[in-house]
Structures are given as C-alpha cells and as structure tokens.
Design a protein around this motif. Sequence first.
Motif, PDB file in Angstrom:
ATOM      1  N   ARG A  76       0.464  11.596   5.709  1.00  0.00           N
ATOM      2  CA  ARG A  76      -0.347  11.101   4.609  1.00  0.00           C
ATOM      3  C   ARG A  76      -0.655   9.628   4.738  1.00  0.00           C
ATOM      4  O   ARG A  76       0.248   8.819   4.921  1.00  0.00           O
ATOM      5  CB  ARG A  76       0.388  11.309   3.294  1.00  0.00           C
ATOM      6  N   GLN A  90       0.602   9.451  -5.164  1.00  0.00           N
ATOM      7  CA  GLN A  90       0.483  10.815  -4.632  1.00  0.00           C
ATOM      8  C   GLN A  90       1.440  11.757  -5.363  1.00  0.00           C
ATOM      9  O   GLN A  90       1.080  12.904  -5.651  1.00  0.00           O
ATOM     10  CB  GLN A  90       0.712  10.799  -3.111  1.00  0.00           C
ATOM     11  N   VAL A 132      -1.753   5.853   3.463  1.00  0.00           N
ATOM     12  CA  VAL A 132      -1.410   5.066   2.283  1.00  0.00           C
ATOM     13  C   VAL A 132      -2.643   4.386   1.697  1.00  0.00           C
ATOM     14  O   VAL A 132      -2.560   3.691   0.695  1.00  0.00           O
ATOM     15  CB  VAL A 132      -0.319   4.004   2.588  1.00  0.00           C
ATOM     16  N   THR A 133      -3.789   4.575   2.329  1.00  0.00           N
ATOM     17  CA  THR A 133      -5.010   3.883   1.894  1.00  0.00           C
ATOM     18  C   THR A 133      -5.915   4.751   1.013  1.00  0.00           C
ATOM     19  O   THR A 133      -6.766   4.224   0.294  1.00  0.00           O
ATOM     20  CB  THR A 133      -5.816   3.410   3.113  1.00  0.00           C
ATOM     21  N   SER A 152      -6.378   9.104  -0.752  1.00  0.00           N
ATOM     22  CA  SER A 152      -5.924  10.492  -0.835  1.00  0.00           C
ATOM     23  C   SER A 152      -7.117  11.410  -1.005  1.00  0.00           C
ATOM     24  O   SER A 152      -8.001  11.134  -1.826  1.00  0.00           O
ATOM     25  CB  SER A 152      -4.984  10.692  -2.030  1.00  0.00           C
ATOM     26  N   HIS A 190      -7.134   3.928  -2.432  1.00  0.00           N
ATOM     27  CA  HIS A 190      -6.126   3.024  -3.024  1.00  0.00           C
ATOM     28  C   HIS A 190      -5.785   1.960  -1.990  1.00  0.00           C
ATOM     29  O   HIS A 190      -4.662   1.857  -1.546  1.00  0.00           O
ATOM     30  CB  HIS A 190      -4.911   3.772  -3.562  1.00  0.00           C
ATOM     31  N   TYR A 250      -4.391   1.911 -11.531  1.00  0.00           N
ATOM     32  CA  TYR A 250      -4.295   3.362 -11.345  1.00  0.00           C
ATOM     33  C   TYR A 250      -3.686   4.068 -12.546  1.00  0.00           C
ATOM     34  O   TYR A 250      -3.757   5.286 -12.643  1.00  0.00           O
ATOM     35  CB  TYR A 250      -3.575   3.680 -10.022  1.00  0.00           C
ATOM     36  N   ALA A 273       0.953   4.025  -2.863  1.00  0.00           N
ATOM     37  CA  ALA A 273       0.390   5.324  -2.478  1.00  0.00           C
ATOM     38  C   ALA A 273       1.376   6.456  -2.737  1.00  0.00           C
ATOM     39  O   ALA A 273       1.004   7.511  -3.252  1.00  0.00           O
ATOM     40  CB  ALA A 273      -0.011   5.311  -1.005  1.00  0.00           C
ATOM     41  N   ARG A 274       2.643   6.225  -2.386  1.00  0.00           N
ATOM     42  CA  ARG A 274       3.606   7.319  -2.550  1.00  0.00           C
ATOM     43  C   ARG A 274       3.827   7.644  -4.033  1.00  0.00           C
ATOM     44  O   ARG A 274       3.960   8.821  -4.405  1.00  0.00           O
ATOM     45  CB  ARG A 274       4.932   6.960  -1.869  1.00  0.00           C
ATOM     46  N   HIS A 317       0.836  -1.207   0.000  1.00  0.00           N
ATOM     47  CA  HIS A 317       0.000   0.000   0.000  1.00  0.00           C
ATOM     48  C   HIS A 317       0.872   1.259   0.000  1.00  0.00           C
ATOM     49  O   HIS A 317       0.602   2.205  -0.728  1.00  0.00           O
ATOM     50  CB  HIS A 317      -0.904   0.009   1.242  1.00  0.00           C
ATOM     51  N   GLU A 318       1.899   1.235   0.815  1.00  0.00           N
ATOM     52  CA  GLU A 318       2.753   2.414   0.948  1.00  0.00           C
ATOM     53  C   GLU A 318       3.471   2.724  -0.374  1.00  0.00           C
ATOM     54  O   GLU A 318       3.485   3.858  -0.839  1.00  0.00           O
ATOM     55  CB  GLU A 318       3.785   2.164   2.064  1.00  0.00           C
TER      56      GLU A 318
END
Length: 381
Positions: A294, A277, A296-297, A299, A339, A348, A273-274, A269-270
Amino acid sequence: MFGEVKVMIPGPTPVVSSIREAIGREVQAFGDPRFVSDYKSLIDDLSDVFGCDGQAFPLAGSGTLGMEMTIANSTRPGDRILLVSHGYFGDRFIDICERKGRQVDVLASKWGEAVPLESIEEKLKEHAYALVAVTHVDTSTGVRCDIEAVGNIVSRYPDTLFLVDGVASTAGEYEHMREMRIDLLLTGSQKAFGVSPGMFIVWANKRALARRESLGKISEYYVDFDKWLPIMENPAKYFATPPVNLVWAMRESLNIIQKEGLRARADRHEHMARALQAAFESMGLTIVADAEHRAVTLSAILYPEGIDDQAFRGRLFEEGVVVAGTLGPIAGKGFRVGHMGNVDALDYVYVLSAIERALRAQNVMVEYGASTRLYLELLDN
Ligand SMILES: *Cc1c(COP(=O)(O)O)cnc(C)c1O
C-alpha cells in the motif's frame, strides 16, 4: 458550500499559500540574474536532496513528458526494455516505448497486487535489457513497488539502467537515487511537491548520462538531454523558455521539503496514511492495494455493494470535497483519495466526515464519528 473546495485527488494536491505567492509574483526575464540564481539553486538542490550524482532537469511540461524524456535519452530504437506495471501508469510506458520502436517485455500484476521480485529476476536472467522501468506508486491502484529491492536486483546487471516513475511518490514516499540504485527518476510538480501542474523533473545519474552520450543524436528535440545540459549548468543561457513562476514555486516547495527533511516527510505520510486507510476500512470500504503493497501517498478504494458512483462523488463535491474516480477495470466501482504533499492531518477529519454523510445518503448506515474517532486515535499512536 461557503469555504474553498478541498482538492483531495491524487494530483493536483493542495497548494499552500507561500507557494501560491510564488506563482503570483510578477514575472522576471529568464536572463535576470536574480531568476538565474533561483533556478540554479533549484537545479542543484534537487540533485542534493534526492541523492543524484548526475543532473536534475526541472522543466516545463507534465509528468508524461518526463516519462518520454527518460525513455528517449536512455535507450535507442530496437533496445529491449523490461516494464514492470502495476496499473494504468505502468501501461502508459508501454505505449510510449512502443511508439519509439523499443522492444518491450511487460511484467504486469493483477490490479491491487505487486509483481513478485522473483519474476523480475528471472526476466533479467533470460534477456539482456537496456533498461528496467517501474512505477514507484501506481496512481490507479495505490500499489507501491519495493523499488529498493528492485534496484538491488537490477544493480547486478551492469548494462541495465533502472528507471523509476516517481510522479505519485517523489517527496511523499522515501526515495533516494544513490541508496536505491536508481539511475533515472522522474516526477511532476502537482503531486507530492504540492505545486500547481506544469513542471516535471527528470533526474539522471552519471550512469544514465553516460548512456545518453553513447546514443549519439536522438530524434527528440525538446526533451534531448544534450539541449538542456548546458542550460542546467548555466541557466542564463537560452534553449527554451523556463516556466519562471513555477521555478519559484518549486523552489519554495523544496524549501519546505528541506526544512521538514525527506525522511521525516515520508514518515509523516506513512503515519497519516495508515491511520486513514484503517479509517476507510472501518467504514466497510475496500482498499484496492493489498496490505503489503500500500502506498502512503494515495488510496484507491472500492465501494461496498449498492453505491452509485456519480451520486456518491456528487454528494462529496456538494460537501466541498473532490475525490477522483477509479480507472481501468475498476472504473465506476470506487474512488481515489490523495493524501500527499503539504496537507494537514486534520483536513482528513473533514474528508472522512463527508464520506460518512455520502455513504449514509445512499443507505450505507455507518455510525457517525466512528471513522474519524479511529483516525484520531491512530494518529496519536
Ligand atoms: C500523474 C501520473 C503520471 C502522469 O503525469 P501527468 O503530469 O498527468 O502527465 C505518470 N505517472 C504517475 C505514477 C502518475 O501518478
């Protein structure tokens, strides 16, 4: 649109086919030994996976009922509760507690920021609290609270329980009750577990169960731990009908989680997510949560100047992507993307491409392919 619409809101999240099959199975009697054994294995494994030395309660209802259950079984009317709120869902706890006659002290952050740990510490020195409640990830702001740090602080106050709302985090963000000194945790089926809506889970460790015992009879009925404890011990007994197919669906979801590993799942997830983002920001979008807090799940994102919310999200829908609107003080000014759960990184690429088109349709002339390229490059790192 010929394909399926991609549900990219922060819950419900996409449901993979093996979980859909569980939901579509022919129902069994709740006393059927096959179902009883499935339910029992879900109940016990939920405690194992999330580090609970007490009891997990996977029951019919949405996350909000789980919020109500935790408050009802850990405090009595008149008790003092410290509520740490990072947005809309933190605020929901205030209403629940006040309706139940609890005294609530609120520490609220500005939207997008986190409450400083020092102010939590100060409050705990000032008053004796029966409970401290925080939302791990507030779904309105995408702010993540450092629950491990809060757990460390609260653990210095032996008469204070620590409650975490994990509806938008459990099984996405790393969460472990023993390691993080969480006494009560709750979540819902439709977020990072990737199951249809309709089931919530409350976990209560030994300390929380002892607190329940000390309360005597409480005024709530359906959510009373005392009603459910014998059933969780032996699900062949009846108190209220379990959501049979959702039990199977959650069992399958937990199989997926156990196979992936909780830590590996959080890392996945991290990583995604990064990258995502950064890709959002490269398009001139603003992320509501500050960089240190922030989630990670999901935004929460603000539009650049001049974007019409209805038209933007309408265009995304035509492209087959559903995102959520923003809430509270930022309503109409942005959108929220989930996410979490059983989602694939390349889903995505589609979402980012749809966002590029929707922005350009409103004359925000992002370069086609720039955000997806950055996203893919970051995924490789
Ligand atoms: C979604 C959510 C809730 C409410 O859950 P429901 O299943 O909608 O009742 C509570 N807290 C958080 C953090 C959430 O994201």
